[in-house]
Design an enzyme around this catalytic site. Sequence first.
Site, short mmCIF file in Angstrom:
data_model
loop_
_atom_site.label_atom_id
_atom_site.label_comp_id
_atom_site.label_asym_id
_atom_site.label_seq_id
_atom_site.Cartn_x
_atom_site.Cartn_y
_atom_site.Cartn_z
N TRP A 135 0.93 -1.31 0.07
CA TRP A 135 -0.17 0.13 -0.02
C TRP A 135 0.81 1.13 -0.14
CZ3 TRP A 135 -2.06 2.75 4.79
CH2 TRP A 135 -3.20 3.68 4.39
N ASP A 214 -0.54 -4.80 9.32
CA ASP A 214 -1.64 -3.85 8.99
C ASP A 214 -2.73 -4.79 8.72
OD1 ASP A 214 -3.22 -2.05 8.24
OD2 ASP A 214 -2.04 -1.59 6.47
N LYS A 249 -13.52 -0.60 5.81
CA LYS A 249 -13.95 -1.54 4.67
C LYS A 249 -14.97 -2.56 5.51
CE LYS A 249 -10.35 -0.36 2.34
NZ LYS A 249 -9.38 0.76 2.84
C1 LMR Z 1 -6.65 1.75 -0.81
O1 LMR Z 1 -5.76 1.19 -0.87
O2 LMR Z 1 -7.07 2.24 -1.89
C2 LMR Z 1 -7.74 2.28 0.60
O3 LMR Z 1 -7.04 1.61 1.46
C3 LMR Z 1 -7.91 3.65 0.51
C4 LMR Z 1 -6.63 4.40 0.99
O4 LMR Z 1 -6.76 4.98 2.21
O5 LMR Z 1 -5.50 4.31 0.27
#
Ligand code: LMR
Length: 404
Positions: A135, A214, A249
């Site tokens: 992420w 996480d 979510k």
């Molecule tokens: C994502 O990965 O798209 C979501 O977790 C939203 C974000 O906060 O980035």
Amino acid sequence: MEQEVSRSIFARVREVPADPIFGLNDLFRLDPRKDRINLTYGVCLEEDGSAPKIFTAVKKAEELLLKTEKTKTYLPILGDEEYIRQTGKFVLGPYWKEEIVVGAQTVGGTAALRILSDFLKNEISSEAALSNYTWPNHPQIFDRVGIKREAYPYWVDGKFDFDRFYRYLSKLSRKTIVQLQPTSHNPTGVDLTLEEWREVALLCDRNGLIPFFDSAYQGLGQGIEKDVAPIRLFLENGLECLIAHSYSKSMAVYAERVGALFVCMRDAKDRERISSNIASLIRTQYSNPPKHSASVAKLLLTHPDLNELWKKELEEMRLRIVTMRHTLAQKLGKRLHVDFSYIDKGCGLFSLLHLSKSQIIALREKHAVYITEQGRINLAALNPTNIEAVVDALCSVWQGSKAL
Ligand code: LMR
């Protein structure tokens, strides 16, 4: 000629690049094309592509609160104690033990990640390893906090290679923070098996690594209990670890920002010192957390009828994603004669597509299909009405690209 010197105190402020996910989302919002499709950020859209509706369980909890809530006075710095207790049980199960766990309510999962990163940097370690695809906010947070980071190989040549991943981890020096995702790995959608997790737990223990989970998709991967089994397995094996948890979510309460952090320790003697640090970090960042969202979450976790209804709604959402994974893998496979079964076998909201930068731009500019620059697609934004258009667009840019 003498150069004019700006008198503005902001003249030398550096510009920071737009957020890799929300920045694209802003572009999407400004795109005038009516048929545009947003597969960028992780929200579970409705069947007709509209914004996620509020769960009925959440609405009912809010109705109840409207009737019964008596005050909006401050919460303690660490948050609503009952909310923390219930979330502790939800995430850690039998390993929620107040004497050896520090828990705090946080402003979504991101604040949990930030507070824990600050804590780690200040008190324990300034070196971290995170998956090579992750992420994008993970590295951003570590950079802001000043934690040096390296990437461990997770997704290489279109697959997850456990041996390679394990070999890399085994060379990390003691006290390296290892960021892990227990389920629905963002952005690959590929998770470790429980057997593999066991090996990683033993390795972390042997080599003195610091597991930092996480957990943002509990209930949307394989189910509420299975999704946190890796965390519980670490705890069962006596490991200490840190956990960031999000309900964004799983309760579809994205904008309400409700999450939690947990620091699980071996020795109860450490508890007060840890807790004092977490409290000080929260106090100096946002003072204390917002109440409404935690009150809603608490009702969903404790009220028997609301709990049952929420779990039903959550499971329906999970199954919709499973169906979309299957349908997309089948349709793409049929059209491109490439094996996309990894999408079908994947877990949670996301999968990665092996597309070049120019293919991703073409998807956006020519076909109005927005995916992230990593090639991540949000399966939870696909639905029976937009899937054909997405498949057409992908096929059209795919021609000539490397098969997985
Ligand atoms: C994502 O990965 O798209 C979501 O977790 C939203 C974000 O906060 O980035």
